[in-house]
Motif scaffolding. Structure first.
Motif, PDB file in Angstrom:
ATOM      1  N   MET A 168       0.841  -1.287   0.091  1.00  0.00           N
ATOM      2  CA  MET A 168       0.014   0.102  -0.114  1.00  0.00           C
ATOM      3  C   MET A 168       0.925   1.227   0.112  1.00  0.00           C
ATOM      4  O   MET A 168       1.803   1.323   0.618  1.00  0.00           O
ATOM      5  N   GLN A 169       0.641   2.223  -0.811  1.00  0.00           N
ATOM      6  CA  GLN A 169       1.372   3.377  -0.901  1.00  0.00           C
ATOM      7  C   GLN A 169       0.925   4.555   0.355  1.00  0.00           C
ATOM      8  O   GLN A 169       0.238   4.315   0.977  1.00  0.00           O
ATOM      9  N   GLN A 170       2.292   4.808   0.666  1.00  0.00           N
ATOM     10  CA  GLN A 170       1.946   5.669   1.776  1.00  0.00           C
ATOM     11  C   GLN A 170       1.463   7.152   1.554  1.00  0.00           C
ATOM     12  O   GLN A 170       1.525   7.588   0.438  1.00  0.00           O
ATOM     13  N   ALA A 171       0.648   7.628   2.544  1.00  0.00           N
ATOM     14  CA  ALA A 171      -0.087   8.942   2.218  1.00  0.00           C
ATOM     15  C   ALA A 171       0.930  10.117   2.080  1.00  0.00           C
ATOM     16  O   ALA A 171       0.858  10.854   1.052  1.00  0.00           O
ATOM     17  N   ILE A 172       2.096   9.978   3.008  1.00  0.00           N
ATOM     18  CA  ILE A 172       3.112  11.062   2.871  1.00  0.00           C
ATOM     19  C   ILE A 172       4.407  10.073   2.606  1.00  0.00           C
ATOM     20  O   ILE A 172       4.993   9.499   3.597  1.00  0.00           O
ATOM     21  N   PRO A 173       5.268  10.660   1.410  1.00  0.00           N
ATOM     22  CA  PRO A 173       6.403   9.647   1.440  1.00  0.00           C
ATOM     23  C   PRO A 173       7.381  10.091   2.453  1.00  0.00           C
ATOM     24  O   PRO A 173       7.326  11.119   2.932  1.00  0.00           O
ATOM     25  N   ASN A 174       8.529   9.012   2.540  1.00  0.00           N
ATOM     26  CA  ASN A 174       9.518   9.516   3.448  1.00  0.00           C
ATOM     27  C   ASN A 174      10.040  10.621   2.855  1.00  0.00           C
ATOM     28  O   ASN A 174      10.498  10.778   1.450  1.00  0.00           O
ATOM     29  N   ILE A 175      10.893  11.284   3.766  1.00  0.00           N
ATOM     30  CA  ILE A 175      11.596  12.418   3.266  1.00  0.00           C
ATOM     31  C   ILE A 175      13.133  11.986   2.717  1.00  0.00           C
ATOM     32  O   ILE A 175      13.954  11.171   3.357  1.00  0.00           O
ATOM     33  N   THR A 176      13.550  12.348   1.739  1.00  0.00           N
ATOM     34  CA  THR A 176      14.793  11.969   1.027  1.00  0.00           C
ATOM     35  C   THR A 176      15.750  12.820   1.809  1.00  0.00           C
ATOM     36  O   THR A 176      15.603  13.921   2.328  1.00  0.00           O
ATOM     37  N   PRO A 177      17.017  12.323   1.780  1.00  0.00           N
ATOM     38  CA  PRO A 177      18.107  13.154   2.401  1.00  0.00           C
ATOM     39  C   PRO A 177      18.383  14.400   1.940  1.00  0.00           C
ATOM     40  O   PRO A 177      18.949  15.307   2.636  1.00  0.00           O
TER      41      PRO A 177
ATOM     42  N   ALA B  86     -15.497  -2.440   8.112  1.00  0.00           N
ATOM     43  CA  ALA B  86     -15.307  -1.961   6.813  1.00  0.00           C
ATOM     44  C   ALA B  86     -13.845  -1.744   6.097  1.00  0.00           C
ATOM     45  O   ALA B  86     -13.732  -1.794   5.056  1.00  0.00           O
ATOM     46  N   TRP B  87     -12.636  -1.675   7.040  1.00  0.00           N
ATOM     47  CA  TRP B  87     -11.392  -1.796   6.597  1.00  0.00           C
ATOM     48  C   TRP B  87     -11.275  -3.032   5.847  1.00  0.00           C
ATOM     49  O   TRP B  87     -10.502  -2.996   4.850  1.00  0.00           O
ATOM     50  N   GLU B  88     -11.447  -4.132   6.487  1.00  0.00           N
ATOM     51  CA  GLU B  88     -11.290  -5.430   5.913  1.00  0.00           C
ATOM     52  C   GLU B  88     -11.909  -5.498   4.656  1.00  0.00           C
ATOM     53  O   GLU B  88     -11.494  -6.253   3.436  1.00  0.00           O
ATOM     54  N   ARG B  89     -13.198  -5.066   4.618  1.00  0.00           N
ATOM     55  CA  ARG B  89     -13.966  -5.156   3.437  1.00  0.00           C
ATOM     56  C   ARG B  89     -13.341  -4.224   2.300  1.00  0.00           C
ATOM     57  O   ARG B  89     -13.244  -4.710   1.132  1.00  0.00           O
ATOM     58  N   ALA B  90     -12.958  -3.048   2.646  1.00  0.00           N
ATOM     59  CA  ALA B  90     -12.091  -2.283   1.494  1.00  0.00           C
ATOM     60  C   ALA B  90     -10.724  -2.956   1.098  1.00  0.00           C
ATOM     61  O   ALA B  90     -10.573  -2.850  -0.024  1.00  0.00           O
ATOM     62  N   LYS B  91     -10.093  -3.441   1.948  1.00  0.00           N
ATOM     63  CA  LYS B  91      -9.037  -4.173   1.817  1.00  0.00           C
ATOM     64  C   LYS B  91      -9.058  -5.402   0.639  1.00  0.00           C
ATOM     65  O   LYS B  91      -8.610  -5.716  -0.200  1.00  0.00           O
ATOM     66  N   GLN B  92     -10.299  -6.006   0.940  1.00  0.00           N
ATOM     67  CA  GLN B  92     -10.763  -7.127  -0.136  1.00  0.00           C
ATOM     68  C   GLN B  92     -11.152  -6.630  -1.260  1.00  0.00           C
ATOM     69  O   GLN B  92     -10.775  -7.231  -2.413  1.00  0.00           O
ATOM     70  N   THR B  93     -11.847  -5.419  -1.481  1.00  0.00           N
ATOM     71  CA  THR B  93     -12.220  -5.169  -2.611  1.00  0.00           C
ATOM     72  C   THR B  93     -11.040  -4.366  -3.488  1.00  0.00           C
ATOM     73  O   THR B  93     -11.170  -4.611  -4.635  1.00  0.00           O
ATOM     74  N   HIS B  94     -10.126  -4.025  -2.756  1.00  0.00           N
ATOM     75  CA  HIS B  94      -8.909  -3.390  -3.360  1.00  0.00           C
ATOM     76  C   HIS B  94      -8.047  -4.433  -3.820  1.00  0.00           C
ATOM     77  O   HIS B  94      -7.588  -4.496  -5.027  1.00  0.00           O
ATOM     78  N   LYS B  95      -8.136  -5.495  -3.346  1.00  0.00           N
ATOM     79  CA  LYS B  95      -7.245  -6.903  -3.456  1.00  0.00           C
ATOM     80  C   LYS B  95      -8.035  -7.413  -4.898  1.00  0.00           C
ATOM     81  O   LYS B  95      -7.360  -7.967  -5.831  1.00  0.00           O
ATOM     82  N   GLU B  96      -9.266  -7.436  -4.797  1.00  0.00           N
ATOM     83  CA  GLU B  96     -10.142  -8.110  -6.031  1.00  0.00           C
ATOM     84  C   GLU B  96      -9.628  -7.130  -7.308  1.00  0.00           C
ATOM     85  O   GLU B  96      -9.583  -7.677  -8.468  1.00  0.00           O
ATOM     86  N   TYR B  97      -9.820  -5.788  -7.018  1.00  0.00           N
ATOM     87  CA  TYR B  97      -9.616  -4.820  -8.018  1.00  0.00           C
ATOM     88  C   TYR B  97      -8.166  -4.982  -8.587  1.00  0.00           C
ATOM     89  O   TYR B  97      -8.024  -4.907  -9.682  1.00  0.00           O
ATOM     90  N   GLN B  98      -7.235  -5.179  -7.620  1.00  0.00           N
ATOM     91  CA  GLN B  98      -5.716  -5.404  -8.262  1.00  0.00           C
ATOM     92  C   GLN B  98      -5.538  -6.630  -8.993  1.00  0.00           C
ATOM     93  O   GLN B  98      -4.956  -6.620 -10.110  1.00  0.00           O
ATOM     94  N   ASP B  99      -6.377  -7.756  -8.547  1.00  0.00           N
ATOM     95  CA  ASP B  99      -6.365  -8.828  -9.233  1.00  0.00           C
ATOM     96  C   ASP B  99      -6.905  -8.931 -10.548  1.00  0.00           C
ATOM     97  O   ASP B  99      -6.299  -9.381 -11.713  1.00  0.00           O
ATOM     98  N   GLN B 100      -7.944  -8.218 -10.796  1.00  0.00           N
ATOM     99  CA  GLN B 100      -8.966  -8.102 -11.896  1.00  0.00           C
ATOM    100  C   GLN B 100      -7.833  -7.294 -13.099  1.00  0.00           C
ATOM    101  O   GLN B 100      -7.712  -7.642 -14.128  1.00  0.00           O
ATOM    102  N   LEU B 101      -7.122  -6.102 -12.347  1.00  0.00           N
ATOM    103  CA  LEU B 101      -6.251  -5.406 -13.238  1.00  0.00           C
ATOM    104  C   LEU B 101      -4.958  -6.283 -13.827  1.00  0.00           C
ATOM    105  O   LEU B 101      -4.612  -6.025 -14.937  1.00  0.00           O
ATOM    106  N   ARG B 102      -4.621  -7.060 -12.783  1.00  0.00           N
ATOM    107  CA  ARG B 102      -3.651  -8.116 -13.342  1.00  0.00           C
ATOM    108  C   ARG B 102      -3.912  -8.926 -14.359  1.00  0.00           C
ATOM    109  O   ARG B 102      -3.144  -9.158 -15.172  1.00  0.00           O
ATOM    110  N   GLU B 103      -4.986  -9.525 -14.365  1.00  0.00           N
ATOM    111  CA  GLU B 103      -5.603 -10.298 -15.395  1.00  0.00           C
ATOM    112  C   GLU B 103      -5.937  -9.587 -16.515  1.00  0.00           C
ATOM    113  O   GLU B 103      -5.254 -10.121 -17.830  1.00  0.00           O
ATOM    114  N   GLU B 104      -6.291  -8.412 -16.642  1.00  0.00           N
ATOM    115  CA  GLU B 104      -6.406  -7.571 -17.766  1.00  0.00           C
ATOM    116  C   GLU B 104      -5.071  -7.245 -18.537  1.00  0.00           C
ATOM    117  O   GLU B 104      -5.120  -7.326 -19.474  1.00  0.00           O
TER     118      GLU B 104
END
Length: 140
Positions: A1-10, A112-130
């Motif tokens: 999962m992508q961070q909301a705020i990326p780490n600060i570079t040196p 709700a968080w678990e459901r959102a994670k599952q929906t996101h995983k299904e969406y990612q799998d669908q994108l990978r298949e496409e």
């Protein structure tokens, strides 16, 4: 999962330090504000004594006493309430809670968080298949 705020570079960190910015550091409570120290209780006792003296002086001057009386009553009540509230200060304020800590007492939010994670995983799998089917068509 992508961070909301990326780490600060040196490089960015060095540029911020050159501009005078410093990393945030928690400061401990001063002794007069820490209800687990003697100085806190002595400070409140002193304030309560000042209120009682002010009330006595207002009485001798035939002035309004309600302000002094209310303060004399509310200072010890506030001190006791603060002591009760700050017992969990370390758990409440001095560390950044993880997502699991935040969801610990909220089962609806956790579901709700678990459901959102599952929906996101299904969406990612669908994108990978496409993508895989598109790549297969391109290779033909």
């Amino acid at each position: 999962m992508q961070q909301a705020i990326p780490n600060i570079t040196p490089e960015v960190k060095q540029r911020l330090e050159d501009q005078g910015f410093k990393p945030f550091k928690y400061r401990p409570l001063p002794e007069y504000a820490n209800p687990h120290s003697l100085q806190y209780w002595l400070t409140n006792a002193g304030l309560g004594l000042v209120c009682l003296v002010g009330r006595h002086y207002a009485t001798s001057q035939q002035s309004i006493r309600i302000i002094w009386s209310a303060s004399a009553v509310f200072i010890p009540l506030y001190a006791i309430a603060t002591n009760a509230k700050l017992d969990g200060l370390r758990q409440n304020n001095f560390y950044r809670k993880t997502l699991d800590d935040r969801l610990e007492l909220h089962p609806l939010t956790r579901r709700a968080w678990e459901r959102a994670k599952q929906t996101h995983k299904e969406y990612q799998d669908q994108l990978r298949e496409e993508i895989a089917t598109l790549e297969a068509e391109l290779r033909k």
